[in-house]
Design an enzyme around this catalytic site. Structure first.
Site, PDB file in Angstrom:
ATOM      1  N   LYS A 197       1.083  -1.169   0.422  1.00 14.73           N
ATOM      2  CA  LYS A 197      -0.180   0.473  -0.190  1.00 14.73           C
ATOM      3  C   LYS A 197       0.561   1.309   0.191  1.00 14.73           C
ATOM      4  O   LYS A 197       1.653   1.313   1.477  1.00 14.73           O
ATOM      5  CB  LYS A 197      -0.773  -0.322   1.669  1.00 14.73           C
ATOM      6  CG  LYS A 197      -2.179   0.302   0.959  1.00 14.73           C
ATOM      7  CD  LYS A 197      -1.801   2.803   0.772  1.00 14.73           C
ATOM      8  CE  LYS A 197      -1.391   3.077   1.941  1.00 14.73           C
ATOM      9  NZ  LYS A 197      -1.441   4.585   1.868  1.00 14.73           N
ATOM     10  N   GLY A 250       6.776   4.846   8.381  1.00 17.56           N
ATOM     11  CA  GLY A 250       5.590   6.339   8.259  1.00 17.56           C
ATOM     12  C   GLY A 250       6.828   6.739   9.852  1.00 17.56           C
ATOM     13  O   GLY A 250       6.682   6.887  10.597  1.00 17.56           O
ATOM     14  N   SER A 251       4.941   7.942   9.929  1.00 17.11           N
ATOM     15  CA  SER A 251       5.243   8.795  11.044  1.00 17.11           C
ATOM     16  C   SER A 251       5.251   7.518  12.377  1.00 17.11           C
ATOM     17  O   SER A 251       4.387   6.601  12.227  1.00 17.11           O
ATOM     18  CB  SER A 251       3.920   9.014  10.979  1.00 17.11           C
ATOM     19  OG  SER A 251       2.946   8.623  11.261  1.00 17.11           O
ATOM     20  N   THR A 252       5.358   8.030  13.397  1.00 18.46           N
ATOM     21  CA  THR A 252       5.555   7.018  14.769  1.00 18.46           C
ATOM     22  C   THR A 252       3.934   7.335  15.308  1.00 18.46           C
ATOM     23  O   THR A 252       3.586   6.198  15.844  1.00 18.46           O
ATOM     24  CB  THR A 252       6.173   8.592  16.067  1.00 18.46           C
ATOM     25  OG1 THR A 252       7.646   7.842  15.455  1.00 18.46           O
ATOM     26  CG2 THR A 252       5.778   7.634  17.865  1.00 18.46           C
ATOM     27  N   GLY A 255       2.712   4.170  13.163  1.00 18.12           N
ATOM     28  CA  GLY A 255       3.055   3.712  13.640  1.00 18.12           C
ATOM     29  C   GLY A 255       2.431   2.526  15.043  1.00 18.12           C
ATOM     30  O   GLY A 255       2.476   1.535  14.786  1.00 18.12           O
ATOM     31  N   GLU A 272       9.927   1.649  11.075  1.00 16.38           N
ATOM     32  CA  GLU A 272      11.027   2.134  10.883  1.00 16.38           C
ATOM     33  C   GLU A 272       9.833   3.444  11.160  1.00 16.38           C
ATOM     34  O   GLU A 272       9.132   4.358   9.978  1.00 16.38           O
ATOM     35  CB  GLU A 272      11.136   2.351   9.426  1.00 16.38           C
ATOM     36  CG  GLU A 272      11.986   0.624   8.800  1.00 16.38           C
ATOM     37  CD  GLU A 272      13.029   0.965   9.674  1.00 16.38           C
ATOM     38  OE1 GLU A 272      13.853   1.518  10.340  1.00 16.38           O
ATOM     39  OE2 GLU A 272      13.747  -0.625  10.336  1.00 16.38           O
ATOM     40  N   CYS A 306      13.914  10.778   7.601  1.00 16.24           N
ATOM     41  CA  CYS A 306      13.599  10.469   9.177  1.00 16.24           C
ATOM     42  C   CYS A 306      14.798  10.642   9.895  1.00 16.24           C
ATOM     43  O   CYS A 306      14.857  10.567  10.833  1.00 16.24           O
ATOM     44  CB  CYS A 306      13.247   8.552   8.707  1.00 16.24           C
ATOM     45  SG  CYS A 306      13.861   7.671   7.935  1.00 16.24           S
ATOM     46  N   GLU A 403       9.369  16.134  15.439  1.00  9.79           N
ATOM     47  CA  GLU A 403       9.409  15.527  13.843  1.00  9.79           C
ATOM     48  C   GLU A 403       9.595  16.525  13.376  1.00  9.79           C
ATOM     49  O   GLU A 403       7.910  16.556  12.359  1.00  9.79           O
ATOM     50  CB  GLU A 403       9.504  14.049  13.204  1.00  9.79           C
ATOM     51  CG  GLU A 403      10.442  14.063  12.122  1.00  9.79           C
ATOM     52  CD  GLU A 403       9.953  12.820  11.897  1.00  9.79           C
ATOM     53  OE1 GLU A 403       8.907  12.117  11.887  1.00  9.79           O
ATOM     54  OE2 GLU A 403      11.128  12.257  11.087  1.00  9.79           O
TER      55      GLU A 403
HETATM   56  P1  NDP Z   1       1.884   8.482   7.561  1.00 10.36           P
HETATM   57  O1  NDP Z   1       2.915   8.299   8.408  1.00 10.36           O
HETATM   58  O2  NDP Z   1       0.703   8.801   7.736  1.00 10.36           O
HETATM   59  O3  NDP Z   1       1.563   7.979   6.449  1.00 10.36           O
HETATM   60  C1  NDP Z   1       2.953   6.899   5.976  1.00 10.36           C
HETATM   61  C2  NDP Z   1       1.394   5.702   5.144  1.00 10.36           C
HETATM   62  O4  NDP Z   1       1.159   5.275   5.880  1.00 10.36           O
HETATM   63  C3  NDP Z   1       1.401   6.638   4.170  1.00 10.36           C
HETATM   64  O5  NDP Z   1       0.919   4.891   3.285  1.00 10.36           O
HETATM   65  C4  NDP Z   1      -0.822   6.554   4.531  1.00 10.36           C
HETATM   66  O6  NDP Z   1      -1.420   6.457   3.894  1.00 10.36           O
HETATM   67  C5  NDP Z   1       0.013   5.287   5.727  1.00 10.36           C
HETATM   68  N1  NDP Z   1      -1.233   5.016   6.852  1.00 10.36           N
HETATM   69  C6  NDP Z   1      -1.784   6.108   7.352  1.00 10.36           C
HETATM   70  N2  NDP Z   1      -2.788   6.186   8.435  1.00 10.36           N
HETATM   71  C7  NDP Z   1      -2.133   4.880   7.881  1.00 10.36           C
HETATM   72  C8  NDP Z   1      -3.763   3.645   9.246  1.00 10.36           C
HETATM   73  N3  NDP Z   1      -4.309   3.919   9.863  1.00 10.36           N
HETATM   74  N4  NDP Z   1      -2.973   2.136   9.166  1.00 10.36           N
HETATM   75  C9  NDP Z   1      -2.752   2.273   7.969  1.00 10.36           C
HETATM   76  N5  NDP Z   1      -1.950   3.019   6.879  1.00 10.36           N
HETATM   77  C10 NDP Z   1      -2.387   3.836   7.393  1.00 10.36           C
HETATM   78  O7  NDP Z   1       2.583   9.763   7.707  1.00 10.36           O
HETATM   79  P2  NDP Z   1       2.013  11.242   6.697  1.00 10.36           P
HETATM   80  O8  NDP Z   1       2.050  11.307   5.373  1.00 10.36           O
HETATM   81  O9  NDP Z   1       0.944  11.225   7.465  1.00 10.36           O
HETATM   82  O10 NDP Z   1       3.245  12.302   7.448  1.00 10.36           O
HETATM   83  C11 NDP Z   1       3.219  12.677   8.189  1.00 10.36           C
HETATM   84  C12 NDP Z   1       4.186  13.276   9.204  1.00 10.36           C
HETATM   85  O11 NDP Z   1       5.145  11.601   9.171  1.00 10.36           O
HETATM   86  C13 NDP Z   1       5.005  14.008   8.625  1.00 10.36           C
HETATM   87  O12 NDP Z   1       5.595  14.922   9.089  1.00 10.36           O
HETATM   88  C14 NDP Z   1       6.853  12.905   9.330  1.00 10.36           C
HETATM   89  O13 NDP Z   1       6.711  13.489  10.754  1.00 10.36           O
HETATM   90  C15 NDP Z   1       6.321  11.736   9.763  1.00 10.36           C
HETATM   91  N6  NDP Z   1       6.638  10.403   8.105  1.00 10.36           N
HETATM   92  C16 NDP Z   1       8.174   9.720   8.736  1.00 10.36           C
HETATM   93  C17 NDP Z   1       8.814   9.591   7.367  1.00 10.36           C
HETATM   94  C18 NDP Z   1       9.391   8.541   7.478  1.00 10.36           C
HETATM   95  O14 NDP Z   1      10.421   7.904   6.936  1.00 10.36           O
HETATM   96  N7  NDP Z   1       9.679   8.009   9.508  1.00 10.36           N
HETATM   97  C19 NDP Z   1       7.739   9.011   6.494  1.00 10.36           C
HETATM   98  C20 NDP Z   1       6.511  10.028   6.036  1.00 10.36           C
HETATM   99  C21 NDP Z   1       6.460  10.425   6.714  1.00 10.36           C
HETATM  100  P3  NDP Z   1      -1.783   7.574   3.070  1.00 10.36           P
HETATM  101  O15 NDP Z   1      -0.364   8.072   1.963  1.00 10.36           O
HETATM  102  O16 NDP Z   1      -2.731   7.368   2.527  1.00 10.36           O
HETATM  103  O17 NDP Z   1      -2.062   8.583   4.366  1.00 10.36           O
END
Ligand code: NDP
Length: 501
Positions: A197, A250-252, A255, A272, A306, A403
């Site tokens: 996804k 993705g985000s904490t 996570g 991660e 990150c 972050e």
């Molecule tokens: P998210 O953590 O929301 O997104 C990462 C992935 O998770 C996307 O594919 C997202 O889908 C998906 N996702 C979102 N909600 C759910 C859920 N409830 N269940 C399963 N999967 C889900 O990151 P954001 O795009 O909202 O970014 C926000 C913040 O996150 C950033 O400002 C940054 O601080 C952090 N971030 C950290 C990253 C890293 O590499 N550690 C990478 C990206 C973000 P969708 O795209 O549709 O929302």
């Protein structure tokens, strides 16, 4: 126009008259299908804010089909039954296909994610190719163990390493292809099957990867790709009872949701997550090199990275020189559209993320931070923000704790270079623990501090993590590791077999 710009334009034309004109479908069971709801979502170009492509908005119904396809491929398809060498051969071949189309993939990644084309080609795509080849090599090297053959023992025990099963991979928008490959490659190497996804904001390179998987002739259902919203498609993947593991970047915040959701049927998880990594510059360091590298990591991916070093601790003796050096580099930085070959820093991914970054800068100012350079939105189309340095920050400020995910460096001086425990306390004073960067010519100091800092990756004098090394976070920066032996073993279950002799 120079040759680089002309070649980008030719490839842009090809994408705009080909891949980008077609609404992109889901890749399920080896077929390209629309979302069952018929819904689509519009992907924007962050360099302009204008629509770039339409992709299917998959939801729980599509995820269910994809998981069924992945389960069938795992249970009765050829993939887990191929010889290790044959699986490896196909993964190597996938790497070759990526290499063949590297320029096009880099451009697509730049258009979609906003990262300058000069870095997507030489960092994202190059690392994705390397990751495939690295994991392909593991297909023939993973093994179990046997217990010491004690002559008097009445038992013979050994471990079997088995593929974990169906893997749900959920990826972010800041390095979309690389993150997808970092999850798919070890899953394929161990004989697992995958439902990916991708992030709604930048799903195109993952779909292009799907086309390459199709061309490779991977058996149907081995990799399935369902684009869509996180709350719908992502959550459905996490909740699906027939998924064995979730691998997430993705985000904490998300996570933690995934960890809670995965607990229901005890899915395995690799997370991660975010970071707030310290950069510690001692007075004996090569200040020019330290300033250069610190600036580069903040400008890289417009700070949407990150492991970026975002909390700068420079010794009082060199603090002003470091701050001056950063400000000079920030002024000279070529900020522009991701597809312009001369751009060194691109836009923020979306209006929402831009607002978030500006919100943090505003909060920092309000709490007493000094804007040394930058701090404002750049007045042009797209989501651009100036590279920013905030000084006079205190550890309790939100800009120093949370972050930001933008090109914002927060700087504070320190006074006593011999107080390693105190320095480590400063560095560790955050809920994150992803990375840390140390700059000194005194190796005893570097090793001493490396032991005291709670972070998954510590670099000294700009060292780069090499492929066999694992990557991941302490504390709320994640769970488990990607890369290296730890990374690939996380796609396996281990079984002990004991036989009476
Ligand atoms: P998210 O953590 O929301 O997104 C990462 C992935 O998770 C996307 O594919 C997202 O889908 C998906 N996702 C979102 N909600 C759910 C859920 N409830 N269940 C399963 N999967 C889900 O990151 P954001 O795009 O909202 O970014 C926000 C913040 O996150 C950033 O400002 C940054 O601080 C952090 N971030 C950290 C990253 C890293 O590499 N550690 C990478 C990206 C973000 P969708 O795209 O549709 O929302």
């Amino acid at each position: 126009m120079n040759a680089a710009a002309a070649s980008v334009l030719t490839r842009l034309d090809a994408l705009r008259s080909g891949f980008l004109t077609r609404p992109q479908r889901l890749f399920i069971g080896g077929e390209w299908v629309p979302a069952q709801s018929g819904e689509t979502l519009t992907v924007l170009d962050p360099s302009t804010g204008r629509p770039l492509a339409e992709v299917a908005a998959g939801d729980a119904a599509d995820i269910d089909l994809a998981v069924k396809a992945a389960r069938n491929a795992f249970r009765s398809g050829p993939w887990p039954r191929l010889s290790h060498a044959e699986r490896g051969r196909l993964i190597y071949k996938l790497a070759d296909l990526l290499e063949r189309d590297a320029d096009e993939l880099a451009l697509l990644e730049s258009l979609d994610g906003g990262n300058p084309v000069r870095s997507t080609r030489h960092v994202d795509i190059a690392m994705a190719i390397e990751s495939l080849r690295y994991n392909a090599g593991w297909t023939t090297k993973l093994s179990g163990e046997t217990a010491l053959a004690a002559p008097q023992s009445r038992s013979f025990s050994y471990t079997l390493r088995e593929p974990i099963g169906v893997v749900g991979a959920i990826t972010p928008w800041n390095a979309p292809l690389l993150m997808a490959v970092n999850k798919i490659a070890p899953a394929l190497a161990t004989g697992c099957t995958v439902v990916l996804k991708p992030a709604e904001l930048a799903p195109l390179s993952a779909l292009r990867l799907g086309q390459l998987l199709d061309e490779l002739g991977l058996p149907p259902g081995v990799v399935n790709i369902v684009t869509g919203y996180g709350a719908a498609a992502g959550q459905a993947l996490v909740d699906h009872p027939d998924v064995n593991k979730i691998s997430f970047t993705g985000s904490t915040r998300v996570g933690k949701l995934i960890l809670a959701g995965a607990a229901v049927n005890m899915k395995r998880v690799t997370l991660e997550l975010g970071g707030k990594s310290p950069v510690i510059i001692f007075p004996d360091a090569d200040i020019e090199a330290a300033t250069q590298a610190t600036s580069q990591t903040i400008f890289f991916k417009t700070g949407q990275f990150c492991a970026a070093g975002t909390r700068l601790f420079a010794h009082r003796k060199v603090f002003d020189a470091v701050v001056r050096g950063f400000a000079e580099r920030a002024h000279k930085l070529n900020v522009g559209p991701a597809t312009a070959p001369e751009s060194e820093m691109g836009p923020i991914i979306s209006q929402k993320q831009l607002d978030r970054v500006l919100g943090y800068i505003g909060a920092g100012k309000h709490e007493g931070a000094e804007v040394v350079t930058g701090g404002k939105r750049i007045d042009r189309e797209g989501y651009f923000v100036e590279p920013t340095l905030l000084a006079k920050v205190r550890p309790d400020m939100s800009v120093f704790q949370e972050e930001i995910f933008g090109p914002v460096l927060c700087a504070a001086p320190f006074s006593d270079a011999s107080e390693l425990d105190e320095l480590a306390r400063l560095a560790n004073d955050t809920s994150y623990g992803l990375a840390a960067n140390i700059w000194t010519r005194d190796l005893a100091l570097a090793h001493g501090l490396a032991r005291r800092i709670q972070a998954g990756t510590i670099t000294v004098n700009g060292g780069g993590r090499e492929q066999p090394m694992p990557f991941g976070g302490y504390k709320q920066s994640g769970l488990g590791r990607e890369g290296g032996r730890e990374g690939i073993e996380a796609y396996t279950e281990i079984k002990t077999v004991a036989i009476a002799l």
